[in-house]
Design an enzyme around this catalytic site. Structure first.
Site, short mmCIF file in Angstrom:
data_model
loop_
_atom_site.label_atom_id
_atom_site.label_comp_id
_atom_site.label_asym_id
_atom_site.label_seq_id
_atom_site.Cartn_x
_atom_site.Cartn_y
_atom_site.Cartn_z
N ILE A 54 -4.93 -8.29 -7.52
CA ILE A 54 -6.30 -7.57 -7.11
C ILE A 54 -6.21 -6.17 -8.09
O ILE A 54 -5.51 -5.26 -7.79
CB ILE A 54 -6.30 -7.16 -5.77
CG1 ILE A 54 -6.03 -8.72 -5.14
CG2 ILE A 54 -7.66 -6.56 -5.30
CD1 ILE A 54 -6.41 -8.60 -3.47
N PRO A 81 1.04 -0.97 -0.02
CA PRO A 81 0.11 0.11 -0.17
C PRO A 81 0.79 1.16 0.20
O PRO A 81 0.29 2.35 -0.12
CB PRO A 81 -0.98 -0.01 1.31
CG PRO A 81 -0.02 -1.01 2.15
CD PRO A 81 0.78 -1.94 1.29
N MET A 98 -11.13 1.82 -5.58
CA MET A 98 -11.50 2.82 -6.50
C MET A 98 -12.91 3.62 -6.36
O MET A 98 -13.69 3.64 -7.21
CB MET A 98 -11.56 2.37 -8.14
CG MET A 98 -10.00 2.06 -8.35
SD MET A 98 -9.59 1.02 -10.02
CE MET A 98 -10.05 -0.60 -9.22
N LYS A 157 -1.69 6.28 -14.44
CA LYS A 157 -2.76 6.93 -14.86
C LYS A 157 -2.98 7.85 -14.20
O LYS A 157 -3.37 7.57 -12.83
CB LYS A 157 -3.97 6.02 -15.29
CG LYS A 157 -5.04 6.80 -15.63
CD LYS A 157 -6.09 5.85 -16.05
CE LYS A 157 -7.58 6.34 -16.51
NZ LYS A 157 -7.91 7.60 -16.04
N GLY A 212 -0.17 -2.62 -3.91
CA GLY A 212 -0.94 -3.69 -3.33
C GLY A 212 -0.33 -5.02 -3.78
O GLY A 212 0.52 -5.28 -3.95
N ASP A 213 -1.65 -5.65 -4.04
CA ASP A 213 -1.17 -7.08 -4.64
C ASP A 213 -1.27 -7.06 -6.00
O ASP A 213 -2.41 -6.54 -6.55
CB ASP A 213 -2.23 -8.14 -3.88
CG ASP A 213 -1.87 -9.52 -4.54
OD1 ASP A 213 -0.95 -10.01 -3.85
OD2 ASP A 213 -2.52 -10.03 -5.27
N ASP A 271 3.45 1.54 -11.53
CA ASP A 271 2.39 2.28 -11.58
C ASP A 271 2.25 3.53 -10.62
O ASP A 271 3.02 3.74 -10.14
CB ASP A 271 1.20 1.43 -11.06
CG ASP A 271 0.55 0.32 -12.05
OD1 ASP A 271 0.97 0.71 -13.19
OD2 ASP A 271 0.21 -0.60 -11.59
N THR A 329 -2.41 -6.18 -0.08
CA THR A 329 -3.28 -5.32 -0.68
C THR A 329 -4.23 -4.27 -0.09
O THR A 329 -3.97 -4.38 1.29
CB THR A 329 -4.56 -6.49 -1.27
OG1 THR A 329 -5.36 -5.62 -2.21
CG2 THR A 329 -5.45 -6.78 -0.13
N1 SAH Z 1 -3.90 -3.73 -6.80
C1 SAH Z 1 -4.00 -3.05 -5.57
C2 SAH Z 1 -5.25 -2.17 -6.20
C3 SAH Z 1 -5.13 -1.47 -7.34
S1 SAH Z 1 -6.65 -0.25 -8.04
C4 SAH Z 1 -4.24 -3.46 -4.53
O1 SAH Z 1 -3.90 -4.60 -4.21
O2 SAH Z 1 -4.14 -2.75 -3.39
C5 SAH Z 1 -6.22 1.15 -7.03
C6 SAH Z 1 -6.95 1.43 -5.93
O3 SAH Z 1 -6.48 0.78 -4.87
C7 SAH Z 1 -7.29 2.68 -5.39
O4 SAH Z 1 -8.38 3.41 -6.00
C8 SAH Z 1 -7.52 2.52 -4.08
O5 SAH Z 1 -8.93 2.04 -3.84
C9 SAH Z 1 -6.54 1.49 -3.60
N2 SAH Z 1 -5.26 1.88 -2.83
C10 SAH Z 1 -4.17 1.62 -3.60
N3 SAH Z 1 -3.23 2.24 -2.43
C11 SAH Z 1 -3.88 2.46 -1.22
C12 SAH Z 1 -3.54 3.12 -0.30
N4 SAH Z 1 -2.36 3.14 0.18
N5 SAH Z 1 -4.73 3.24 0.54
C13 SAH Z 1 -5.91 3.12 0.31
N6 SAH Z 1 -6.34 2.69 -0.91
C14 SAH Z 1 -5.26 2.22 -1.63
#
Ligand code: SAH
Length: 462
Positions: free
Chosen positions: A306, A225, A383, A270, A302-303, A248, A331
């Protein structure tokens, strides 16, 4: 970082030290190890400095400082026992464009001297920007114990081997990877204890292996995260040895910092509402780099599995016949839940938890709203910031409780983290009034632990 660490070449350099007692002696103790020509100006010098003088390690002028001492000098140490005088010398030297260190007067210094672990030519310098010299010494003691005394010799052997490796591997990027592999980040210290012959053998074996290497591979790696502490060890090791890092928008700088400086970094993120790198283009980049023989990391927040379109990249890699592996990450929903101390599942309450997206390819994403609205359903929405009004409306329409707890965690695990505990009825409004822009996770059906305890206490009191 206010103080930039640099290693100054002292070969053929003149260094002026004004002072001949304790402060000057402390500076000289390090300076005499350098190649510089040292000029000490002081009416009197201590017995220790005299000893260095007798050994020919420095030159001494037995008199007070004069402005002409500054001519042809690279660095100046104003290290008399008189603070005022040190400041004056400092100001004069600075007006001539010289860099000055004034003993024990940090604000009057252009540079400060770090604590050193000296395994020449390997030098570790430790600085605390003057905040805590004793902490610097503690770090030094720790490193002194861990870094083998033969480290410098090893560096010289590596220097000799470099020409052979260069001849065998002309590409600079590949060569850097080669050396990174020799010290592959795992238990570095014990590796550094290898003998010179052991190292030479390892380099030769690797060179042989390298000649057989044709095509690189791709690792899909979860960056977590954002907080670098939440990166897996496997991810760190991959980052240490990657030639190319394709990343990303939500991958944090702290995580990218684990990559090698020499690696090629390609941003394919993006911006919200902005232009994105089309998925086909990302696929093409990772395939091309792997075919070039590079070790590629596709780093996703994250992961990677996902809401990361990993399957599309994997399909493309398989079609192109490129080997890949996957390193999972924490994630953001898991991180958000940890931050609010909420168990994602609760015995007797929810048997499942859904990970939903607020957006899909068509816009706001539709879900089984009825199922989610019924008692006990819990979900983490990714999102979901822009879609919060839509989600709120859909759930209320399908019979969800107005006061269903919802916790929004923005920038989970990062220093900029914000937690907003609200209810379904107030969700969109509170997101707006708290200035939540994302990245954020909406935890539907969860409240922060402390709030849960408070409300429990209030209920019990009634
Ligand atoms: N693969 C990522 C998700 C990617 S989609 C995962 O597993 O977390 C992108 C979304 O992830 C963002 O719109 C938000 O909802 C979430 N996200 C990613 N990093 C975050 C963070 N540090 N805190 C809260 N939401 C986060």
């Amino acid at each position: 970082m206010r103080y930039l660490p640099i290693h100054v070449d002292t070969k053929d350099a003149q260094i002026l030290i004004v002072g001949g007692e304790g402060a000057a002696e402390a500076k000289l103790r390090t300076l005499i190890k350098s190649d510089a020509h040292l000029h000490v100006v002081a009416p009197e010098i201590s017995p220790e400095i005299t000893r260095w003088l007798d050994k020919g390690l420095l030159k001494h002028s037995s008199r007070d400082f004069q402005a002409s001492d500054l001519e042809g000098i690279r660095l100046v140490y104003a290290a008399t026992e008189d603070d005022e005088l040190n400041l004056e010398i400092g100001d004069l030297a600075r007006s001539k464009g010289l860099l000055v260190n004034a003993a024990d007067q940090k604000e009057a210094c252009d540079f400060i001297t770090p604590a050193l672990v000296d395994r020449s030519p390997v030098i570790v310098s430790i600085g605390t920007e003057g905040t805590s010299p004793s902490l610097a010494r503690a770090v030094k003691t720790d490193l002194e114990a861990r870094l083998p005394s033969g480290l410098g010799t090893l560096a010289l052997i590596i220097n000799d081997l470099r020409a052979r490796v260069k001849a065998a591997i002309p590409s600079l990027a590949r060569r850097q990877l080669f050396w990174a592999d020799i010290f592959d980040g795992k238990d570095l210290v014990s590796q550094l204890r290898v003998s010179g012959e052991g190292l030479t053998q390892r380099v030769e074996d690797k060179l042989e292996g390298h000649n057989k290497r044709k095509v690189g591979g791709v690792s899909l790696v979860g960056a977590g995260p954002g907080n670098p502490d939440l990166l897996t060890l496997a991810a760190r090791q991959k980052l240490h040895s990657a030639d190319v890092i394709v990343y990303d928008r939500l991958v944090s700088q702290g995580v990218l910092d684990f990559g090698r400086r020499e690696a090629e970094y390609i941003y394919v993120g993006k911006e919200p509402g902005g232009k994105s790198t089309p998925q086909d283009e990302i696929n093409a980049i990772i395939i091309k780099k792997a075919l070039d023989g590079d070790t590629v990391i596709r780093l996703k927040s994250g992961d990677p599995l996902i809401f990361g379109r990993a399957d599309e990249e994997i399909d493309a890699l398989e079609t192109a016949g490129i080997s890949y592996d996957i390193v999972p990450g924490i994630t953001s929903a898991a991180s958000a839940a940890a931050e609010i101390g909420a168990s994602l599942t609760t015995r007797g309450h929810n048997k499942a938890v859904s990970f939903l997206t607020g957006h899909d390819a068509k816009g706001f994403a539709e879900h089984d709203w009825k199922g989610l609205a019924t008692g006990g359903a819990r979900a983490a929405v990714y999102m979901g910031v822009g879609a919060s009004g839509f989600i709120q409306g859909r759930l209320l329409m399908h019979g969800a409780e107005k006061d269903l707890p919802v916790t929004v965690v923005e920038n989970a695990s990062r220093e900029s983290q914000i937690i907003v505990a609200t209810t379904l009825e107030r969700l969109a409004e509170d997101i707006k009034s708290n200035g939540i822009k994302g990245p954020a996770i909406l935890l539907l059906g969860y409240k922060p632990r402390s709030i849960a305890e408070d409300s429990f206490k209030t209920e019990a009191a009634q």
